[in-house]
Write a protein that holds these residues in place. Structure first.
Motif, mmCIF file in Angstrom:
data_model
loop_
_atom_site.group_PDB
_atom_site.id
_atom_site.type_symbol
_atom_site.label_atom_id
_atom_site.label_comp_id
_atom_site.label_asym_id
_atom_site.label_seq_id
_atom_site.Cartn_x
_atom_site.Cartn_y
_atom_site.Cartn_z
ATOM 1 N N ALA A 122 -64.778 11.370 -17.299
ATOM 2 C CA ALA A 122 -64.715 10.364 -16.834
ATOM 3 C C ALA A 122 -63.899 9.273 -18.099
ATOM 4 O O ALA A 122 -62.998 8.699 -17.621
ATOM 5 C CB ALA A 122 -66.111 9.482 -16.842
ATOM 6 N N LEU A 123 -63.990 9.662 -19.150
ATOM 7 C CA LEU A 123 -63.368 9.176 -20.329
ATOM 8 C C LEU A 123 -61.954 9.537 -20.164
ATOM 9 O O LEU A 123 -60.882 8.540 -20.524
ATOM 10 C CB LEU A 123 -63.791 9.282 -21.676
ATOM 11 C CG LEU A 123 -65.205 8.660 -21.971
ATOM 12 C CD1 LEU A 123 -65.821 9.446 -23.408
ATOM 13 C CD2 LEU A 123 -64.966 7.391 -22.208
ATOM 14 N N THR A 124 -61.519 10.723 -19.802
ATOM 15 C CA THR A 124 -60.024 11.293 -19.557
ATOM 16 C C THR A 124 -59.542 10.449 -18.450
ATOM 17 O O THR A 124 -58.399 9.876 -18.760
ATOM 18 C CB THR A 124 -60.016 12.319 -19.478
ATOM 19 O OG1 THR A 124 -60.850 13.228 -20.761
ATOM 20 C CG2 THR A 124 -58.659 13.192 -19.471
ATOM 21 N N LYS A 125 -60.086 10.244 -17.640
ATOM 22 C CA LYS A 125 -59.579 9.399 -16.360
ATOM 23 C C LYS A 125 -59.623 7.800 -16.750
ATOM 24 O O LYS A 125 -58.456 7.402 -16.164
ATOM 25 C CB LYS A 125 -60.577 9.440 -14.879
ATOM 26 C CG LYS A 125 -60.413 10.873 -14.480
ATOM 27 C CD LYS A 125 -61.345 11.004 -13.203
ATOM 28 C CE LYS A 125 -61.519 12.515 -12.413
ATOM 29 N NZ LYS A 125 -62.037 12.778 -11.443
ATOM 30 N N GLN A 126 -60.417 7.631 -17.463
ATOM 31 C CA GLN A 126 -60.185 6.143 -17.965
ATOM 32 C C GLN A 126 -58.954 5.779 -18.868
ATOM 33 O O GLN A 126 -58.292 5.039 -18.593
ATOM 34 C CB GLN A 126 -61.453 5.644 -18.744
ATOM 35 C CG GLN A 126 -61.534 4.235 -19.203
ATOM 36 C CD GLN A 126 -62.454 3.536 -19.935
ATOM 37 O OE1 GLN A 126 -63.303 4.548 -20.308
ATOM 38 N NE2 GLN A 126 -62.770 2.371 -20.108
ATOM 39 N N LYS A 127 -58.700 6.830 -19.653
ATOM 40 C CA LYS A 127 -57.682 7.045 -20.600
ATOM 41 C C LYS A 127 -56.277 6.950 -19.788
ATOM 42 O O LYS A 127 -55.445 6.211 -19.991
ATOM 43 C CB LYS A 127 -57.818 8.012 -21.637
ATOM 44 C CG LYS A 127 -56.531 7.871 -22.569
ATOM 45 C CD LYS A 127 -56.684 9.217 -23.639
ATOM 46 C CE LYS A 127 -55.673 9.404 -24.469
ATOM 47 N NZ LYS A 127 -55.952 10.567 -25.342
ATOM 48 N N ASP A 146 -60.009 4.375 -28.924
ATOM 49 C CA ASP A 146 -61.372 4.093 -28.843
ATOM 50 C C ASP A 146 -62.007 5.256 -28.010
ATOM 51 O O ASP A 146 -63.013 5.942 -28.269
ATOM 52 C CB ASP A 146 -61.747 2.805 -28.215
ATOM 53 C CG ASP A 146 -61.407 1.654 -29.017
ATOM 54 O OD1 ASP A 146 -61.204 1.809 -30.364
ATOM 55 O OD2 ASP A 146 -61.212 0.434 -28.554
ATOM 56 N N ILE A 147 -61.086 5.659 -26.867
ATOM 57 C CA ILE A 147 -61.591 6.769 -25.978
ATOM 58 C C ILE A 147 -61.559 8.099 -26.751
ATOM 59 O O ILE A 147 -62.370 8.954 -26.570
ATOM 60 C CB ILE A 147 -60.906 6.685 -24.732
ATOM 61 C CG1 ILE A 147 -61.093 5.464 -23.799
ATOM 62 C CG2 ILE A 147 -60.790 7.897 -23.865
ATOM 63 C CD1 ILE A 147 -60.116 5.480 -22.582
ATOM 64 N N MET A 153 -66.841 12.101 -30.568
ATOM 65 C CA MET A 153 -68.289 11.949 -31.029
ATOM 66 C C MET A 153 -69.128 13.007 -30.054
ATOM 67 O O MET A 153 -69.751 13.679 -30.173
ATOM 68 C CB MET A 153 -68.660 10.430 -30.840
ATOM 69 C CG MET A 153 -70.327 10.458 -30.952
ATOM 70 S SD MET A 153 -70.640 8.875 -30.603
ATOM 71 C CE MET A 153 -70.580 8.784 -28.767
ATOM 72 N N LEU A 154 -68.690 13.111 -28.835
ATOM 73 C CA LEU A 154 -69.361 13.760 -27.569
ATOM 74 C C LEU A 154 -69.133 15.295 -28.129
ATOM 75 O O LEU A 154 -70.074 16.111 -28.189
ATOM 76 C CB LEU A 154 -68.850 13.559 -26.376
ATOM 77 C CG LEU A 154 -69.130 12.303 -25.632
ATOM 78 C CD1 LEU A 154 -68.212 12.097 -24.526
ATOM 79 C CD2 LEU A 154 -70.637 12.175 -25.181
ATOM 80 N N LEU A 155 -67.829 15.879 -28.360
ATOM 81 C CA LEU A 155 -67.556 16.903 -29.025
ATOM 82 C C LEU A 155 -68.685 17.368 -30.396
ATOM 83 O O LEU A 155 -68.982 18.543 -30.472
ATOM 84 C CB LEU A 155 -66.326 17.431 -29.070
ATOM 85 C CG LEU A 155 -65.490 17.633 -27.869
ATOM 86 C CD1 LEU A 155 -64.027 17.569 -28.164
ATOM 87 C CD2 LEU A 155 -65.899 18.497 -27.119
ATOM 88 N N ASP A 156 -68.604 16.475 -31.263
ATOM 89 C CA ASP A 156 -69.268 16.649 -32.465
ATOM 90 C C ASP A 156 -70.823 16.755 -32.159
ATOM 91 O O ASP A 156 -71.553 17.707 -32.760
ATOM 92 C CB ASP A 156 -69.127 15.515 -33.413
ATOM 93 C CG ASP A 156 -67.793 15.337 -33.945
ATOM 94 O OD1 ASP A 156 -67.025 16.253 -33.871
ATOM 95 O OD2 ASP A 156 -67.329 14.245 -34.440
#
Length: 167
Positions: A122-127, A146-147, A153-156
């Motif tokens: 979803a973040l990738t599509k938003q980007k 920001d994205i 953060m998710l990957l961390d």
């Protein structure tokens, strides 16, 4: 990747990264060809994996009898690979779910990975939307940054989950 016997550009790119991360870069092409061969013309790839004992062979040959965090990392990589073409198909889900059960991976860890992958998609599509719709360079770059930070953060968080698991 094996679920449909076809390897998209995104799947191949992510698979290459996974091979590099796991020290399997010299086996990348061999693995891809084996997947194509096994999946060619088959409807139910999960049965092929079970009947041919590919799950056991892969674990033994490539990963040895390592700790649970290695197996969990494989599950994360498979989820990530499943989303490479933006769709984690039912067949891909069946295969990964089978491995989660076979390797005694906690269901909540698997669900965390699915939720993380959904959020990253979803973040990738938003980007992508931001790139197309924000003409002001400074604002666009700020939003993209920001994205990127949210994805990092998710990957961390996934990395922390994987490191915390022991056999």
């Amino acid at each position: 990747m094996m679920a449909d016997g076809d390897i998209s550009f995104g799947e191949e790119k992510i698979f290459g990264e996974i091979c590099n991360e796991m020290g399997l870069q010299n086996l990348k092409n061999e693995i891809i060809e084996k997947c194509k061969e096994l999946a060619h013309g088959k409807k139910d790839i999960l049965n092929v994996i079970v009947n041919e004992k590919i799950d056991d062979e892969a674990r033994r040959s490539f990963f040895g009898l390592q700790n649970k965090s290695v197996l969990v990392r494989i599950i994360w990589n498979l989820v990530n690979l499943g989303y490479a073409d933006s769709v984690f198909s039912k067949e891909e889900q069946k295969i990964v779910s089978y491995l989660v059960t076979k390797w005694s991976i906690e269901k909540d860890v698997f669900q965390e990975f699915l939720d993380t992958a959904d959020t990253m998609l979803a973040l990738t599509k938003q980007k992508e939307w931001i790139v197309l719709n924000f003409s002001e360079k400074e604002e666009r770059e700020k939003r993209e940054k920001d994205i990127d930070e949210e994805i990092k953060m998710l990957l961390d968080n996934v990395t922390i989950t994987i490191k915390e698991l022991k056999m």
